[in-house]
Design a protein around this motif. Structure first.
Motif, PDB file in Angstrom:
ATOM      1  N   ARG A  33      47.222  59.994  40.463  1.00  0.00           N
ATOM      2  CA  ARG A  33      45.971  60.741  40.228  1.00  0.00           C
ATOM      3  C   ARG A  33      44.997  59.934  39.373  1.00  0.00           C
ATOM      4  N   LEU A  34      45.525  59.097  38.492  1.00  0.00           N
ATOM      5  CA  LEU A  34      44.648  58.290  37.635  1.00  0.00           C
ATOM      6  C   LEU A  34      43.869  57.285  38.482  1.00  0.00           C
ATOM      7  N   TYR A  35      44.577  56.653  39.416  1.00  0.00           N
ATOM      8  CA  TYR A  35      43.919  55.654  40.280  1.00  0.00           C
ATOM      9  C   TYR A  35      42.984  56.342  41.274  1.00  0.00           C
ATOM     10  N   ARG A  36      43.428  57.503  41.774  1.00  0.00           N
ATOM     11  CA  ARG A  36      42.570  58.254  42.704  1.00  0.00           C
ATOM     12  C   ARG A  36      41.286  58.697  42.009  1.00  0.00           C
ATOM     13  N   ALA A  37      41.415  59.203  40.769  1.00  0.00           N
ATOM     14  CA  ALA A  37      40.239  59.684  40.044  1.00  0.00           C
ATOM     15  C   ALA A  37      39.295  58.520  39.722  1.00  0.00           C
ATOM     16  N   THR A  38      39.852  57.386  39.359  1.00  0.00           N
ATOM     17  CA  THR A  38      39.018  56.208  39.084  1.00  0.00           C
ATOM     18  C   THR A  38      38.201  55.848  40.325  1.00  0.00           C
ATOM     19  N   ALA A  39      38.875  55.852  41.468  1.00  0.00           N
ATOM     20  CA  ALA A  39      38.195  55.481  42.719  1.00  0.00           C
ATOM     21  C   ALA A  39      37.122  56.501  43.086  1.00  0.00           C
ATOM     22  N   ILE A  40      37.447  57.786  42.945  1.00  0.00           N
ATOM     23  CA  ILE A  40      36.471  58.840  43.297  1.00  0.00           C
ATOM     24  C   ILE A  40      35.247  58.748  42.386  1.00  0.00           C
ATOM     25  N   ALA A  41      35.488  58.551  41.100  1.00  0.00           N
ATOM     26  CA  ALA A  41      34.369  58.456  40.160  1.00  0.00           C
ATOM     27  C   ALA A  41      33.485  57.270  40.536  1.00  0.00           C
ATOM     28  N   ALA A  42      34.108  56.165  40.924  1.00  0.00           N
ATOM     29  CA  ALA A  42      33.331  54.980  41.312  1.00  0.00           C
ATOM     30  C   ALA A  42      32.489  55.288  42.553  1.00  0.00           C
ATOM     31  N   LEU A  43      33.118  55.932  43.535  1.00  0.00           N
ATOM     32  CA  LEU A  43      32.387  56.250  44.777  1.00  0.00           C
ATOM     33  C   LEU A  43      31.217  57.186  44.480  1.00  0.00           C
ATOM     34  N   LYS A  44      31.452  58.171  43.591  1.00  0.00           N
ATOM     35  CA  LYS A  44      30.386  59.130  43.238  1.00  0.00           C
ATOM     36  C   LYS A  44      29.199  58.442  42.588  1.00  0.00           C
ATOM     37  N   HIS A  45      29.496  57.406  41.779  1.00  0.00           N
ATOM     38  CA  HIS A  45      28.416  56.726  41.061  1.00  0.00           C
ATOM     39  C   HIS A  45      27.990  55.423  41.735  1.00  0.00           C
ATOM     40  N   SER A  46      28.387  55.283  43.004  1.00  0.00           N
ATOM     41  CA  SER A  46      28.047  54.089  43.790  1.00  0.00           C
ATOM     42  C   SER A  46      28.411  52.779  43.100  1.00  0.00           C
ATOM     43  N   VAL A  47      29.545  52.783  42.425  1.00  0.00           N
ATOM     44  CA  VAL A  47      30.035  51.534  41.818  1.00  0.00           C
ATOM     45  C   VAL A  47      30.890  50.831  42.879  1.00  0.00           C
ATOM     46  N   PRO A  48      30.564  49.583  43.223  1.00  0.00           N
ATOM     47  CA  PRO A  48      31.348  48.885  44.247  1.00  0.00           C
ATOM     48  C   PRO A  48      32.821  48.780  43.827  1.00  0.00           C
TER      49      PRO A  48
END
Ligand code: C5P
Length: 212
Positions: A33-48
């Motif tokens: 969940r930690l890695y999933r949340a990191t990825a989702i947050a990045a996608l939400k904020h358009s961080v490559p």
């Protein structure tokens, strides 16, 4: 007591982890969940997904309460998690949180990919949960379909193979069975049988420890 449960995607490791944690009364951390949340947050904020420094800073300031379980569980979140989890600075940012959880007074159970090898190499019991890729894909496909995802079974098999490759071949903390882990192959097992097998394996390791 620390219990480390690692294994491949959709092998049944998550369910086994939940059930063993309840059985032994241990707090449980699903580290995926930690890695999933990191990825989702990045996608939400358009961080490559290759911007290692920004991803590490997202990982370091995660608040899991900001995420819906349903958004964390999508196939896209899993795939993106597997991409960001290969970045050493992201793993580093999430290390202390997991290590502190493992060292909680009274013990803990963590599940992931590198718990027995990196996060808690000192765990009392280590399990590696795996199953044939076709079997894992079918389970995951049913889950995704139930959540309204129209992906095909072939595509899920392909995605799992890709994910296994990436997780097992990354340079930093590759997903692998610790030398002292017990293998639980769930290919031909119902979830009930898999949980029983895992429980028996933990009991056997504990009994061995108590004799020495
Ligand atoms: O277990 P789950 O499918 O939720 O994990 C998502 C991804 O996060 C995995 O494919 C893996 O790349 C990564 N992961 C990891 N180390 C962990 C847990 C998960 O690299 N301890």
């Amino acid at each position: 007591m620390i219990i480390a449960i690692d294994g491949t995607t959709a092998s049944g490791k998550g369910t086994i982890a939940k059930r063993l944690a309840a059985w032994y009364g241990l707090p449980h951390m699903d580290t995926g969940r930690l890695y999933r949340a990191t990825a989702i947050a990045a996608l939400k904020h358009s961080v490559p997904l290759n911007d290692e420094a920004r991803l590490a800073s997202i990982a370091a300031s995660l608040d899991l309460d900001d995420f819906e379980e349903s958004e964390l569980r999508t196939a896209d979140a899993g795939k993106a998690a597997s991409v960001v989890s290969a970045l050493p600075l992201v793993r580093k940012a999430l290390f202390e949180l997991q290590r502190a959880f493992a060292l909680r007074e009274g013990g803990a159970l963590l599940d992931g990919r590198d718990i027995g090898t990196v996060i808690a190499p000192d765990a009392d019991v280590k399990l590696w949960v795996d199953a044939a890729v076709e079997q894992r894909a079918e389970r995951r496909w049913k889950e995704l379909r139930a959540n309204g995802d129209g992906v095909t079974l072939d595509r899920v098999i392909e995605q799992l193979r890709e994910r296994d490759m990436r997780d097992q071949n990354r340079a930093d903390a590759p997903a692998k069975m610790a030398a002292d882990a017990v293998l639980i192959d769930t290919t031909d097992l119902t979830i009930e049988a898999a949980v029983e097998k895992a429980l028996a394996a933990v009991e056997a390791v504990l009994a061995r420890g108590n004799r020495t």
